[in-house]
Design an enzyme around this catalytic site. Sequence first.
Site, PDB file in Angstrom:
ATOM      1  N   GLN A 108      -0.532   7.962   7.209  1.00  0.00           N
ATOM      2  CA  GLN A 108      -0.282   8.869   8.251  1.00  0.00           C
ATOM      3  C   GLN A 108       0.629   8.022   9.246  1.00  0.00           C
ATOM      4  OE1 GLN A 108      -0.932  12.082   8.361  1.00  0.00           O
ATOM      5  NE2 GLN A 108       0.294  12.349  10.297  1.00  0.00           N
ATOM      6  N   TYR A 109       0.230   6.947   9.659  1.00  0.00           N
ATOM      7  CA  TYR A 109       1.015   6.204  10.702  1.00  0.00           C
ATOM      8  C   TYR A 109       2.316   5.984  10.203  1.00  0.00           C
ATOM      9  CZ  TYR A 109      -2.825   5.217  14.088  1.00  0.00           C
ATOM     10  OH  TYR A 109      -3.707   5.183  15.136  1.00  0.00           O
TER      11      TYR A 109
ATOM     12  N   GLU B   9      -2.268  -7.176   7.178  1.00  0.00           N
ATOM     13  CA  GLU B   9      -0.874  -7.079   7.789  1.00  0.00           C
ATOM     14  C   GLU B   9      -0.735  -8.071   8.899  1.00  0.00           C
ATOM     15  OE1 GLU B   9       1.998  -6.964   7.546  1.00  0.00           O
ATOM     16  OE2 GLU B   9       2.656  -4.703   7.524  1.00  0.00           O
TER      17      GLU B   9
ATOM     18  N   HIS C  80       0.826  -1.296  -0.084  1.00  0.00           N
ATOM     19  CA  HIS C  80      -0.066  -0.031  -0.047  1.00  0.00           C
ATOM     20  C   HIS C  80       0.798   1.399  -0.011  1.00  0.00           C
ATOM     21  CE1 HIS C  80       0.855   0.855   4.296  1.00  0.00           C
ATOM     22  NE2 HIS C  80       0.992  -0.356   4.443  1.00  0.00           N
TER      23      HIS C  80
END
Length: 218
Positions: free
Chosen positions: A18-19, A87, A14
Amino acid sequence: MEKDNKLTLYFVRHGETQYNVEKRMQGFCDSPLTEKGILQAKSVGRGLADIDFVAAYASDSQRVQDTAKYAIGDRNIPLKIDARFREMNFGVLESLVEEEIKSLYGNILETLFRSGLNLNLDASAPEGESFVQLFTRTEEVVKEIVANHALEGGNILIFSHGVTIGNYLLQLTNSRDFTIHDNCSVTVVRYHDGQTEIERVADTSFREKGSALINKSS
């Protein structure tokens, strides 16, 4: 002429989230794509535009579904969502930054992600899953895809996550060196007559090619 039934899977990580920017552990938890991540997704899609795909699959995490939609764009490629491409579950480490993890759990990251021959495939974060468990679900869904498309062959897009893709390759090749997969990098694995051939690993050239084309047309 006999039809070439070689099946080639294009695994795509992907786009930036933000993380990722905040350097937080992001497994089952989710965060939105950044503007850069959206551009990465569009770029890798543009870079793959010359390849015909018969189907696409994606993790059920929103960041991956969004990456898939931006990458596919208006191409007529059927997209299926499968949670088994999610994930790795990092358990109690989810959404924490490295400083918090060290404060609460010491050197757990070094233990979990150590590279080389000492990598412990049974290691997991507390309340999380191990590399073996992750591989089990990933291998299961990949085998189903290969079986479902074996007769027709062709190219398939699979949108997933960095550790999920890296761990699948690591155990597929009986390696112990974990490859870091950049956002929207592409890993290519070919299946034919029961044989598996890895053609590309964490290749960013498709993303870079697409980015150049987008910049040129803007």
